[in-house]
Write an enzyme that holds these catalytic residues in place. Structure first.
Site, PDB file in Angstrom:
ATOM      1  N   SER A  40       0.810  -1.223   0.000  1.00 44.57           N
ATOM      2  CA  SER A  40       0.000   0.000   0.000  1.00 44.57           C
ATOM      3  C   SER A  40       0.839   1.267   0.000  1.00 44.57           C
ATOM      4  CB  SER A  40      -0.895   0.003   1.239  1.00 44.57           C
ATOM      5  OG  SER A  40      -0.078   0.003   2.389  1.00 44.57           O
ATOM      6  N   CYS A  41       2.164   1.140   0.173  1.00 42.20           N
ATOM      7  CA  CYS A  41       2.981   2.361   0.321  1.00 42.20           C
ATOM      8  C   CYS A  41       3.939   2.645  -0.827  1.00 42.20           C
ATOM      9  CB  CYS A  41       3.778   2.282   1.617  1.00 42.20           C
ATOM     10  SG  CYS A  41       2.765   2.556   3.061  1.00 42.20           S
ATOM     11  N   PHE A  42       4.864   1.718  -1.071  1.00 45.09           N
ATOM     12  CA  PHE A  42       5.944   2.046  -2.011  1.00 45.09           C
ATOM     13  C   PHE A  42       5.445   2.503  -3.389  1.00 45.09           C
ATOM     14  CE2 PHE A  42       9.393  -0.748   0.212  1.00 45.09           C
ATOM     15  CZ  PHE A  42       9.468   0.183   1.215  1.00 45.09           C
ATOM     16  N   ASP A  52       3.569   5.907  -2.993  1.00 41.53           N
ATOM     17  CA  ASP A  52       4.373   7.040  -2.520  1.00 41.53           C
ATOM     18  C   ASP A  52       5.416   7.480  -3.548  1.00 41.53           C
ATOM     19  OD1 ASP A  52       2.850   6.930  -0.290  1.00 41.53           O
ATOM     20  OD2 ASP A  52       4.395   6.138   1.046  1.00 41.53           O
TER      21      ASP A  52
END
Ligand code: UDX
Length: 423
Positions: free
Chosen positions: A262-264, A267
């Site tokens: 859900s992040c890399f 982002d």
């Protein structure tokens, strides 16, 4: 301290539970009433090691969840942990954040004491000052000096979030004043690790830069892996040697299918859009994404080379989650791999210890089985897409395959002579 956490999703729930575990009184505001019900029963709506145990101990005592903004006016600190999902162009959608700020502002209109609003959501630099601060001040009608603003990014890894919260490499607190920073620092009393004090936008940027750097390490290892494979060198041997340099360190150098979660991906894309909006061409960041996007295609091409045609072949997929120890499939590299295999006419049999239900939302019609052994029986080939430790134990199960073509997208098997996507 009295703390209100807005957002009972992954970050909000773990953070709330850990704050309650430190002895604070915590209220979670979550709009999804089903989630509120589950949390109040002590049932974590997500799987996270150690979370249930903390919930059981604190829920109904110093931790509660609710779906409205009632009874929060006297909180000392508010943490905003709502999602900042990508918009179509990859930039962060800040509408939930603005809504949360406005609702907090409205709730604290009549309060006289000093309070601190802290953003934990990942937001582009400048957001706390330009979106959250005016929204809170407008909705509350209070004067600037009575409310402090902080930005306190999270660095929690899924599956290890409680451990990361309790033993952080650092706690970053960006603030608009000493008072605000001291208040948030006090919330973390009892948590070891250095506290890094910064400006508000620097704290916001630290989160993006950290994730982008880690993503870069992965794409770098993958590119070296792709070159090594052509040269007949094992990339894991190479990166092991590289990682011994203390300036590099051995973490996040595992080559494979690339990063998901859900992040890399989200982002790095948001940082790229931010750079472009400021007339910068983020050459390196764009390449980080490009390498990552190509790794799934590589495993499918390699499979094609090994079995000549994928059409009507029975392909065992072991692992669907974006990494081990989670049921999360968001941006899992398994998604594009399965898409390409289906386009090529494959007959897929998939197994994952935890993420089958999550993947059914993307691919409801795949054949999902309950064990790796069942997936392997009669398969023409097998792809390993998640680094689940239980795959290390597989041995004789591979003998039941129709033909023993095994390709690892994640290096986890203990049997000899298996090739990987880039090794
Ligand atoms: C990440 C960050 O680590 C965390 O600090 C941040 O707050 C949220 O994003 P998470 O998404 O939970 O955490 O997973 P992480 O363990 O970092 O792995 C991300 C992805 O990179 C996974 O798909 C994993 O398989 C992949 N990865 C990781 C590699 O391909 N190689 C590696 O060496 C490490």
């Amino acid at each position: 301290m009295e703390i209100t956490v807005v957002g009972g999703g992954y970050v909000g729930l773990v953070t709330s539970a850990c704050f309650a575990n430190l002895g604070h009184t915590v209220r979670i505001i979550e709009i999804d009433s089903h989630k509120v019900e589950q949390i109040n029963k002590g049932i974590p709506p997500i799987f996270e090691e150690g979370l249930e145990e903390i919930l059981t101990r604190t829920i109904g005592k110093n931790l509660t969840a609710q779906s409205d903004y009632k009874s929060i006016e006297n909180s000392d600190v508010f943490f905003i942990c709502v999602g900042t999902p990508p918009q179509e162009d990859g930039s962060a959608n800040l509408c939930y954040l603005a809504q949360a700020a406005e609702s907090i502002g409205a709730a604290i209109q009549g309060t006289k004491k000093y309070q601190v609003i802290t953003v934990k959501s990942t937001v582009p630099p400048g957001t706390t000052e330009s979106v959250v601060l005016p929204a809170v001040l407008n909705a509350s009608g209070r004067i600037r000096e009575t409310i402090g603003f902080c930005m306190n990014p999270e660095f929690l890894r899924e599956g290890k979030a409680i451990e990361d919260f309790q033993n952080p490499d650092r706690i970053v607190i960006g603030g608009d004043s000493q008072d605000a920073i001291s208040t948030v620092k006090k919330v973390y009393e009892g948590v070891p690790g250095p506290v890094i004090i910064t400006s508000l936008p620097a704290a916001e940027m630290i989160k993006y830069a950290s994730n982008a750097f880690l993503a870069m390490k992965i794409s770098f290892s993958n590119e070296i892996g792709n070159i090594c494979k052509k040269l007949g060198i094992h990339v894991y041997e190479v990166m092991n040697g590289v990682g011994y340099d203390h300036r590099i360190n051995p973490h996040f150098l595992n080559a494979g299918l690339g990063f998901g979660g859900s992040c890399f991906p989200k982002d790095v894309m948001a940082l790229i859009r931010l750079a472009e909006r400021n007339n910068e061409e983020p050459v390196l960041l764009s390449s980080v994404i490009e390498v990552n996007e190509k790794q799934p295609d590589r495993i499918v091409s390699l499979l094609k080379e090994r079995i000549s045609t994928i059409n009507n072949k029975r392909i065992a997929i072991l692992g669907l989650a974006f990494k081990d120890n989670t049921d999360d499939v968001r941006d899992s590299r398994a998604i594009p791999v399965i898409r390409s295999l289906l386009n090529e006419g494959a007959d897929i049999v998939a197994y994952d210890p935890m993420a089958t239900d999550s993947m059914k939302r993307y691919y409801p019609d795949l054949q999902y089985v309950k064990s790796a052994g069942n997936a392997l029986k009669g398969a023409d080939a097998c792809l390993i897409l998640t680094e689940w430790p239980e795959f290390k134990e597989l041995e004789s199960e591979f003998d039941t395959m129709k033909s023993r073509v095994i390709i690892e997208g994640r290096r986890i098997l203990s049997i000899e002579g298996v090739e990987g996507v880039c090794w």
